[in-house]
Design an enzyme around this catalytic site. Structure first.
Site, PDB file in Angstrom:
ATOM      1  N   ASP A 107      32.360  23.645  68.682  1.00  0.00           N
ATOM      2  CA  ASP A 107      31.070  23.960  69.318  1.00  0.00           C
ATOM      3  C   ASP A 107      30.088  22.798  69.173  1.00  0.00           C
ATOM      4  OD1 ASP A 107      29.282  25.532  70.715  1.00  0.00           O
ATOM      5  OD2 ASP A 107      28.520  26.544  68.927  1.00  0.00           O
ATOM      6  N   ARG A 133      24.770  20.403  73.155  1.00  0.00           N
ATOM      7  CA  ARG A 133      23.626  19.870  72.392  1.00  0.00           C
ATOM      8  C   ARG A 133      23.808  18.383  72.096  1.00  0.00           C
ATOM      9  NH1 ARG A 133      24.170  24.143  68.039  1.00  0.00           N
ATOM     10  NH2 ARG A 133      26.031  24.549  69.287  1.00  0.00           N
ATOM     11  N   ARG A 144      25.566  18.008  80.442  1.00  0.00           N
ATOM     12  CA  ARG A 144      26.450  18.733  79.524  1.00  0.00           C
ATOM     13  C   ARG A 144      27.909  18.291  79.683  1.00  0.00           C
ATOM     14  NH1 ARG A 144      24.704  23.198  76.959  1.00  0.00           N
ATOM     15  NH2 ARG A 144      26.781  24.079  76.996  1.00  0.00           N
ATOM     16  N   ASN A 203      32.820  32.115  78.101  1.00  0.00           N
ATOM     17  CA  ASN A 203      32.335  30.818  78.599  1.00  0.00           C
ATOM     18  C   ASN A 203      32.514  30.692  80.121  1.00  0.00           C
ATOM     19  OD1 ASN A 203      33.550  28.941  75.703  1.00  0.00           O
ATOM     20  ND2 ASN A 203      31.490  29.758  76.082  1.00  0.00           N
ATOM     21  N   ARG A 219      29.550  30.909  82.450  1.00  0.00           N
ATOM     22  CA  ARG A 219      28.520  29.849  82.535  1.00  0.00           C
ATOM     23  C   ARG A 219      28.357  29.419  83.994  1.00  0.00           C
ATOM     24  NH1 ARG A 219      29.371  25.884  77.256  1.00  0.00           N
ATOM     25  NH2 ARG A 219      29.075  27.536  75.709  1.00  0.00           N
ATOM     26  N   ARG A 236      34.037  25.886  61.875  1.00  0.00           N
ATOM     27  CA  ARG A 236      33.189  25.913  63.063  1.00  0.00           C
ATOM     28  C   ARG A 236      32.190  24.773  62.981  1.00  0.00           C
ATOM     29  NH1 ARG A 236      30.782  30.484  66.858  1.00  0.00           N
ATOM     30  NH2 ARG A 236      29.591  29.125  68.226  1.00  0.00           N
TER      31      ARG A 236
HETATM   32  C1  IPE Z   1      32.324  29.424  70.977  1.00  0.00           C
HETATM   33  O1  IPE Z   1      31.235  28.658  71.353  1.00  0.00           O
HETATM   34  C2  IPE Z   1      33.458  29.176  71.918  1.00  0.00           C
HETATM   35  C3  IPE Z   1      34.037  27.839  71.853  1.00  0.00           C
HETATM   36  C4  IPE Z   1      33.663  26.861  71.051  1.00  0.00           C
HETATM   37  C5  IPE Z   1      35.115  27.598  72.755  1.00  0.00           C
HETATM   38  P1  IPE Z   1      30.041  29.292  72.218  1.00  0.00           P
HETATM   39  O2  IPE Z   1      29.060  28.195  72.430  1.00  0.00           O
HETATM   40  O3  IPE Z   1      30.583  29.940  73.424  1.00  0.00           O
HETATM   41  O4  IPE Z   1      29.497  30.411  71.239  1.00  0.00           O
HETATM   42  P2  IPE Z   1      28.121  31.182  71.228  1.00  0.00           P
HETATM   43  O5  IPE Z   1      27.804  31.568  72.642  1.00  0.00           O
HETATM   44  O6  IPE Z   1      27.095  30.240  70.677  1.00  0.00           O
HETATM   45  O7  IPE Z   1      28.352  32.339  70.311  1.00  0.00           O
HETATM   46  C1  IPE Z   2      31.524  24.004  72.955  1.00  0.00           C
HETATM   47  O1  IPE Z   2      30.342  23.385  73.253  1.00  0.00           O
HETATM   48  C2  IPE Z   2      32.529  23.870  74.074  1.00  0.00           C
HETATM   49  C3  IPE Z   2      32.619  25.063  74.929  1.00  0.00           C
HETATM   50  C4  IPE Z   2      32.202  26.247  74.600  1.00  0.00           C
HETATM   51  C5  IPE Z   2      33.227  24.887  76.230  1.00  0.00           C
HETATM   52  P1  IPE Z   2      29.127  24.146  73.972  1.00  0.00           P
HETATM   53  O2  IPE Z   2      29.245  23.856  75.436  1.00  0.00           O
HETATM   54  O3  IPE Z   2      29.054  25.556  73.602  1.00  0.00           O
HETATM   55  O4  IPE Z   2      27.935  23.320  73.349  1.00  0.00           O
HETATM   56  P2  IPE Z   2      26.511  23.871  72.919  1.00  0.00           P
HETATM   57  O5  IPE Z   2      26.733  25.022  71.993  1.00  0.00           O
HETATM   58  O6  IPE Z   2      25.815  24.286  74.175  1.00  0.00           O
HETATM   59  O7  IPE Z   2      25.870  22.717  72.246  1.00  0.00           O
HETATM   60 MG    MG Z   3      28.076  26.551  72.086  1.00  0.00          MG
END
Ligand code: IPE
Ligand code: IPE
Ligand code: MG
Length: 229
Positions: free
Chosen positions: A16, A20, A29, A64, A67, A177
């Site tokens: 994760d 950011r 992103r 996800n 999104r 994590r």
């Molecule tokens: C968890 O990350 C899923 C993956 C890293 C693939 P998310 O970014 O989806 O989790 P939440 O929404 O912050 O719980």
């Molecule tokens: C984790 O990074 C990868 C996926 C869930 C695809 P994020 O896309 O959730 O990154 P943040 O949490 O927005 O920083």
């Molecule tokens: Mg995330």
């Protein structure tokens, strides 16, 4: 302390923080996802070189996929771009690939790539890389319950484990994590029963091989009791 270091047999990583990481750099992103993809490829090599036998990478949750379409499309494009290279690396390293998650949520060409990659690396004996894509633990559990109901028989915990997508794979010993949040976000809920949890503020693209070493060293210090004294 001396002596041998305890290496987890199965390490799972919730990757994760890509978004950011990009935001901090005023990048889109998708640039964070690309950086995360590159890190994932190098990191998974390092995991197996550290003596770990099973590694599960949470790359994309079923949730996800809700999104914005632009981001989902960017993720699929990256997958198409990198997947074959990654599979070649696994093959060379004698590691089998297994993809878990709901394939009905994925574009047909991606499902084809996955099936090809799994077949191509199936003989790998050094370890198994499980890639969780369009994965959700609750969905996986419901699917297993329905399979048990359809078979018309009650199951015990071991029998239930065999109905999950991780059948035959030992439960994760360590779940890492990255990216500051302290939650599982629908990842391996059943399998995580006795996993050691390790949270780090590092955003995934910044999570280096040394950071993994730190997590493994932390794991080695833990006392696992499994309910015993
Ligand atoms: C968890 O990350 C899923 C993956 C890293 C693939 P998310 O970014 O989806 O989790 P939440 O929404 O912050 O719980
Ligand atoms: C984790 O990074 C990868 C996926 C869930 C695809 P994020 O896309 O959730 O990154 P943040 O949490 O927005 O920083
Ligand atoms: Mg995330």
């Amino acid at each position: 302390m001396g002596g041998e270091q305890r290496i987890p047999q199965h390490v799972a990583i919730i990757m994760d923080g890509n978004g950011r990481w990009a935001k901090k750099r005023l990048l889109p992103r998708s640039a964070g996802h690309r950086a995360g993809m590159n890190r994932m490829i190098a990191l998974s090599e390092h995991v197996f070189d550290s003596g770990v036998r099973f590694c599960t990478l949470y790359a994309l949750s079923a949730e996800n996929l809700r999104r914005p379409q632009e981001e989902v499309d960017a993720l699929f494009s990256l997958f198409r771009e990198y997947f074959k290279k990654k599979v070649e690396l696994l093959k060379k390293k004698n590691i089998a690939l297994k993809v878990i998650g709901d394939r009905t949520l994925l574009p047909a060409d991606i499902v084809q790539l996955i099936e090809g990659g799994e077949a191509y690396t199936a003989e790998g004996t050094r370890g198994t890389l499980l890639l969780a894509i369009a994965y959700g633990a609750r969905q996986e559990i419901v699917q297993a319950v329905n399979a048990a109901v359809a078979a018309g028989r009650a199951v015990d915990a071991e029998g239930f484990s065999r109905l999950l997508s991780t059948a035959g794979i030992p439960d994760p010993d360590l779940i890492i994590r990255t990216g500051r949040e302290r939650r599982l976000s629908n990842f391996l809920l059943w399998q995580a029963a006795y996993a050691e949890l390790y949270f780090t503020d590092r955003l995934f693209p910044d999570f280096g091989n040394r950071d993994l070493d730190r997590a493994l060293a932390d794991f080695a210090q833990r006392e696992r009791r499994f309910g015993n004294v």
